[in-house]
Design an enzyme around this catalytic site. Structure first.
Site, PDB file in Angstrom:
ATOM      1  N   SER A 182     -26.398  62.281 -31.889  1.00 31.95           N
ATOM      2  CA  SER A 182     -27.562  61.776 -32.632  1.00 31.95           C
ATOM      3  C   SER A 182     -27.280  60.489 -33.410  1.00 31.95           C
ATOM      4  O   SER A 182     -28.110  60.071 -34.212  1.00 31.95           O
ATOM      5  CB  SER A 182     -28.050  62.848 -33.607  1.00 31.95           C
ATOM      6  OG  SER A 182     -28.546  63.974 -32.914  1.00 31.95           O
ATOM      7  N   GLU A 208      26.311  22.664 -38.917  1.00 32.23           N
ATOM      8  CA  GLU A 208      26.475  22.381 -37.494  1.00 32.23           C
ATOM      9  C   GLU A 208      26.592  20.896 -37.159  1.00 32.23           C
ATOM     10  O   GLU A 208      27.328  20.521 -36.250  1.00 32.23           O
ATOM     11  CB  GLU A 208      25.285  22.975 -36.711  1.00 32.23           C
ATOM     12  CG  GLU A 208      25.199  24.483 -36.734  1.00 32.23           C
ATOM     13  CD  GLU A 208      26.140  25.116 -35.726  1.00 32.23           C
ATOM     14  OE1 GLU A 208      26.863  24.377 -35.033  1.00 32.23           O
ATOM     15  OE2 GLU A 208      26.171  26.356 -35.639  1.00 32.23           O
TER      16      GLU A 208
END
Length: 773
Positions: free
Chosen positions: A341, A78
Site C-alpha cells: 500500500s 632522494e
C-alpha cells in the site's frame, strides 16, 4: 662559417628541437599505468578501494593535493638537486659508481627522473646496459614532461611494499589518512620507505630499519627547519604503523558504482553517501533484527535520501553482505518487489489534483465489484462511509481502488511511469490491482516518489555521485496536492504511540506502510526532517511469512532508524513547506465533507483547491417540524405548541445501508403527516445574482489572467447568513449576502456560474469571458 656561428646555430637548432619535443602532444604520465579506484563518501572517507588491473594499489593524487612537507622531505632524501639537473646527476652517478666499485655498500645514484623511468618501463638496472637505458629514458622524460609532471608521477608510483604504490595508497593503507592529513613523523616515514620498501614495511609495528631511516632524515630536516625541533617527541616516539585491511563499506552501493564505471573508472569516485549515517543505520538494523529471528525475519534493506538534493546518504542492500544463507549479496535496494500500500499516498494526491476528493471527502468502504475484481481490506471488514483522510491513514483498500477507477488522465499507471517507475508490463496487465501493490517497484523508485511529495510535486532522480548536480525537477503533482497528502500522513500515529505520544513537532514523520500479497514483503516509507527513509523486510527467495506485515515489522524499524538519526543530528529541522498560495481552508460539514448548511451540527476545517476540489453545499442535514402528538411531520396548520424541531440526516439509500452494515445505523426521518391540500408550504426565496450581469460578455486583459477581478454579488432571503459560489460545479469560495466575492478567472469562454445559500436554495447564470483586443 665561423665556429662561433656554427655553435650558435647548433644550440639554436637544439633548443628548437627540445621545444618541439616538449610541445608535441603526448599522453599524461598517469595514462601509462592502470590505476586503482577509490570510492569515497561525501566527507572523503574511504568506502572501498579497487585494485588496478595489474593487481596493484595506486591512488593517483595531483601534486596540488600533496602536502608541501612531504614533497620537500622526498626531495631532501632522494634528490636534492631535482629542479637543477636534466634528469641525470653525473656527480651522484660517479660517486655511486666509485663507492660500489671500491667494495662499499651498493649505491645507485639515481635521480627521481631515473627512478620514474625504471618504474614506468620496469627496467632491470643492476647491469651497465640497464643503467644506460635508464639514463636515456630519464633524459627523454625530462625532454617531454615538466618537472612538476615528473615529480607528481614519481610520488604516485613509488613502491611502498607489497602491491602498494604511491603516497596516496600508502597513506590510506598504513595510516588511514589522506596525504595532506599526515603529521611530520608519518611524512618522514613515507619519504624514506621507497628506498627499501620490503625491509621497512612493518608487520604489526615499526621496523628498526624504518625508524633509523626516518630519524636520519629528521636530523637533515632540522638543519633546514630548526623550528621542527618542537616536534622531536612526536618524531622520536615509536610510530604506529601497520597495513590496514582494505575497507569494504556499503558494499552493495559501492559495488554498483564500480560495476557501472567499469575499467575506465576515475581514480576517485566521491559519492553522496554519509559513512557516519551508513554505519549508524547498519548497527541499528542488526540490533533490530536480532530478536526478530525467532519469528523467521532475518533480512532487511534500507535506503536514506536527502530530499533537498536527492543525494543518497545510506544504502543497505541486505542485513549481511557476507551471509549466504540470506542471499546477502543480493541488493534489496535495487530489487523490484511488490510495494503493498505504499503507493496509496501518490494515488490520493493524483485524485486531489483531478478534483475527485479533498481530505474530508466521504468515500465508501463497502463490498464493491469491478467486473471480476473484488478488492478486500486486510482485516476482512468494511467500515462504511469514511473520510479520505482516515481511509489513507487506515490504509483501506476498497476506497483506494474506487479512486483509481475514477481517475482520468493520467491514470495511476501512466503517472507512475512518468515518475520514474519502470513498470515492465502493460497497463492492462496490472489493472486496478496496481493500486494495492500489484506491480513491482524498487526502493530507489519509491524513495523518488516520496521525495516528490516532500518537494511540492517536483520529481527528480536520485544522486549517488557528489559531482552530479541536482536535477531541476519535473512537475508531476501540484504543490497543493502534495501539501495535503503530506499533512494527512503526518497524522498517521506511530505504532508505539502507547509509550510515545506523537506531537506535530518539527520532525513529525509523514509515513505509510505496505504489505505485499501473501506476506512476502513488509514496507514503510516516509519523510522526516530533510530525509526520505524507505525500509523493507522480507526474504529474497520470496518465502511467505505471516510476520511480514508493514505496521508490525517494518514500521518499528522505520521509527527506530528515524529516532537514531534524530539523536545523531539534533540540529535537524523540518525544511520549509509553506502553504501553497492557491490552497485554502474551508469549513465543511463533518458528516458529508461538503459546505455546511444552516442545520449541520458538527463542522470541521479542511484544505481544498479553489476551482478544483469537489465541494458543494451539504444537503445531508435538514431541520424538520415534528408533530409531537403523532410523531409525524407537522402540517402547516399544526399549532406551534404541538411542534418540535429536530435535525435529521438524509443519506442516499446506499449509504444508509453502509452505515447500518458498519454498526452505525442512521435514524430515519418520520413519515409525513396527513395534511391534505395544506402539505405544500413556501420555502423562501432563492439567492438573486446581481453581478455579473446577465447577457454581458466580460473582457479580460491577456496579461492579467488570474489577477483581474470580476465581483460576484447576490442578495438572499433574510435568514441566510452565507452564500457559496461555484463555477462549472467547482467551488470558489463564500461571501455574505450583499457582499461581493472577488473572482479572478484564469480561463475565457462560457461558464456556468451558480450560487447556493446555507439552506440549499440556488440560482445560476451563464458567465461569458473573452480576451480583450
Amino acid at each position: 662559417m665561423s665556429r662561433a656561428r656554427l655553435a650558435a646555430l647548433s644550440l639554436l637548432a637544439l633548443a628548437a628541437l627540445l621545444l618541439i619535443v616538449r610541445l608535441w602532444p603526448r599522453p599524461p604520465l598517469a595514462a601509462r599505468i592502470p590505476l586503482s579506484t577509490a570510492v569515497l563518501d561525501s566527507r572523503g572517507e574511504l568506502l572501498r578501494l579497487r585494485l588496478a588491473s595489474d593487481g596493484q594499489l595506486r591512488l593517483w593524487q595531483p601534486l596540488s593535493d600533496m602536502p608541501p612537507a612531504l614533497i620537500e622531505a622526498v626531495l631532501l632524501h632522494e634528490d636534492r638537486h631535482f629542479y637543477w639537473h636534466p634528469g641525470v646527476n653525473p656527480p651522484a652517478l660517479l660517486r655511486a659508481a666509485l663507492v660500489t666499485a671500491s667494495g662499499g655498500a651498493r649505491q645507485g645514484g639515481s635521480t627521481l627522473s631515473m627512478q620514474l623511468a625504471r618504474l614506468l618501463e620496469r627496467r632491470h638496472t643492476r647491469n651497465l646496459a640497464g643503467k644506460l637505458g635508464q639514463i636515456g629514458a630519464a633524459l627523454w622524460l625530462e625532454a617531454r614532461y615538466s618537472k612538476r609532471e615528473i615529480l607528481e608521477a614519481y610520488l604516485n608510483l613509488a613502491p611502498y611494499g607489497g602491491n602498494v604504490q604511491g603516497v596516496g595508497a600508502a597513506a590510506r593503507l598504513y595510516f588511514g589518512k589522506r596525504p595532506r592529513e599526515l603529521d611530520l613523523a608519518q611524512t618522514l616515514a613515507l619519504a624514506v620507505l621507497p628506498q627499501a620498501p620490503n625491509a621497512r614495511v612493518p608487520g604489526t609495528g615499526e621496523t628498526e630499519s624504518l625508524r633509523a631511516a626516518r630519524l636520519r632524515l629528521y636530523a637533515r630536516w632540522l638543519a633546514v627547519h630548526p623550528a621542527a625541533a618542537e616536534q622531536r617527541a612526536l618524531v622520536e616516539a615509536p610510530l604506529r604503523f601497520q597495513r590496514r585491511a582494505l575497507p569494504f563499506r556499503a558494499p552493495h552501493f559501492t559495488g554498483a558504482l564500480l560495476a557501472e564505471a567499469g575499467e575506465t573508472a576515475p581514480a576517485e569516485l566521491k559519492t553522496t553517501l554519509d559513512l557516519r549515517l551508513q554505519s549508524l543505520l547498519e548497527q541499528r538494523l542488526r540490533q533490530h533484527l536480532a530478536p526478530l529471528a525467532r519469528v523467521g525475519i532475518d533480512n532487511a534493506a534500507v535506503l536514506l535520501v536527502d530530499s533537498r538534493d536527492l543525494g543518497v546518504r545510506a544504502w543497505i542492500g541486505s542485513a549481511d553482505w557476507f551471509n549466504a544463507g540470506i542471499h546477502g549479496q543480493v541488493d534489496g535496494v535495487s530489487a523490484r518487489r511488490s510495494p503493498g500500500s505504499t503507493l496509496k499516498p501518490l494515488l490520493y494526491a493524483l485524485a486531489m489534483d483531478q478534483g475527485l476528493i479533498h481530505p474530508l471527502s466521504v468515500l465508501k468502504d463497502a463490498p464493491t465489484y469491478f467486473g471480476p475484481y473484488a478488492p478486500e481490506n486486510n482485516d476482512g471488514a468494511f467500515l462504511g462511509p469514511i473520510s479520505a483522510h482516515d481511509a489513507l491513514i487506515r490504509s483501506r483498500n476498497v476506497p483506494a481502488v474506487q479512486l483509481s477507477a475514477q481517475l482520468r488522465e493520467p491514470s495511476l499507471y501512466r503517472f507512475l511511469k512518468s515518475a520514474g517507475v519502470a513498470l515492465p508490463r502493460s497497463e492492462r496487465h496490472y489493472g486496478l490491482a496496481l493500486t494495492l501493490g500489484g506491480g513491482e517497484v524498487s526502493m530507489v523508485e519509491l524513495a523518488q516518489l516520496y521525495a516528490m511529495l516532500a518537494n511540492r510535486g517536483l520529481w527528480r532522480p536520485l544522486r549517488r555521485l557528489a559531482e552530479e548536480p541536482p536535477a531541476p525537477g519535473e512537475r508531476r503533482l501540484s504543490a497543493d496536492a502534495s501539501f495535503m497528502v503530506m499533512d494527512i500522513l503526518r497524522d498517521n500515529p506511530r505504532p508505539d504511540e502507547a509509550v510515545w505520544r506523537p506531537t506535530r513537532n518539527r520532525l513529525t514523520p509523514a509515513w505509510k506502510t505496505g504489505t505485499s500479497w501473501g506476506f512476502r514483503d513488509a514496507w514503510t516509507a516516509g519523510v522526516f526532517g530533510p530525509y526520505v527513509l524507505v525500509v523493507w523486510l522480507g526474504n529474497f527467495d520470496g518465502r511467505s511469512n505471516p510476520a511480514l506485515v508493514g505496521i508490525r515489522s517494518a514500521a518499528p524499524l522505520f521509527f527506530d532508524l528515524a529516532d537514531a538519526i534524530r539523536v545523531a543530528e539534533p540540529e535537524l529541522v523540518e525544511p520549509a513547506f509553506p502553504q501553497p498560495p492557491r490552497l485554502a481552508r474551508v469549513e465543511v460539514c463533518t458528516a458529508s465533507g461538503d459546505l455546511p448548511n444552516a442545520d449541520c451540527p458538527q463542522r470541521s476545517q479542511t484544505w481544498y483547491i479553489p476551482g478544483v476540489s469537489p465541494i458543494r453545499l451539504s444537503t445531508v442535514h435538514r431541520r424538520l417540524r415534528i408533530d409531537r402528538r403523532s410523531g409525524r411531520l407537522a402540517c402547516p396548520d399544526t399549532p406551534a405548541s404541538a411542534v418540535v424541531e429536530e435535525v435529521y440526516e438524509f443519506w442516499p439509500s446506499e449509504l444508509m445501508r453502509l452505515y447500518a452494515q458498519a454498526g452505525m445505523p442512521r435514524r430515519a426521518p418520520p413519515p409525513p403527516g396527513d395534511c391534505g391540500l395544506l402539505a405544500t408550504t413556501a420555502v423562501g426565496e432563492a439567492p438573486s445574482i446581481r453581478s455579473p450581469l446577465a447577457g454581458v460578455e466580460y473582457a479580460l486583459r491577456p496579461e492579467q489572467l488570474g489577477q483581474q477581478v470580476i465581483p460576484l454579488l447576490a442578495h438572499a432571503d433574510g435568514a441566510v447568513r452565507t452564500l457559496y459560489w461555484f463555477v462549472d460545479g467547482s467551488y470558489l469560495g463564500s461571501s455574505a449576502p450583499g457582499v461581493a466575492y472577488a473572482y479572478r478567472p484564469t480561463q475565457t469562454g462560457r461558464h456556468q456560474l451558480s450560487v447556493s445559500d446555507d439552506t440549499g436554495r440556488s440560482s445560476a447564470r451563464e458567465l461569458r469571458l473573452r480576451l480583450s483586443d
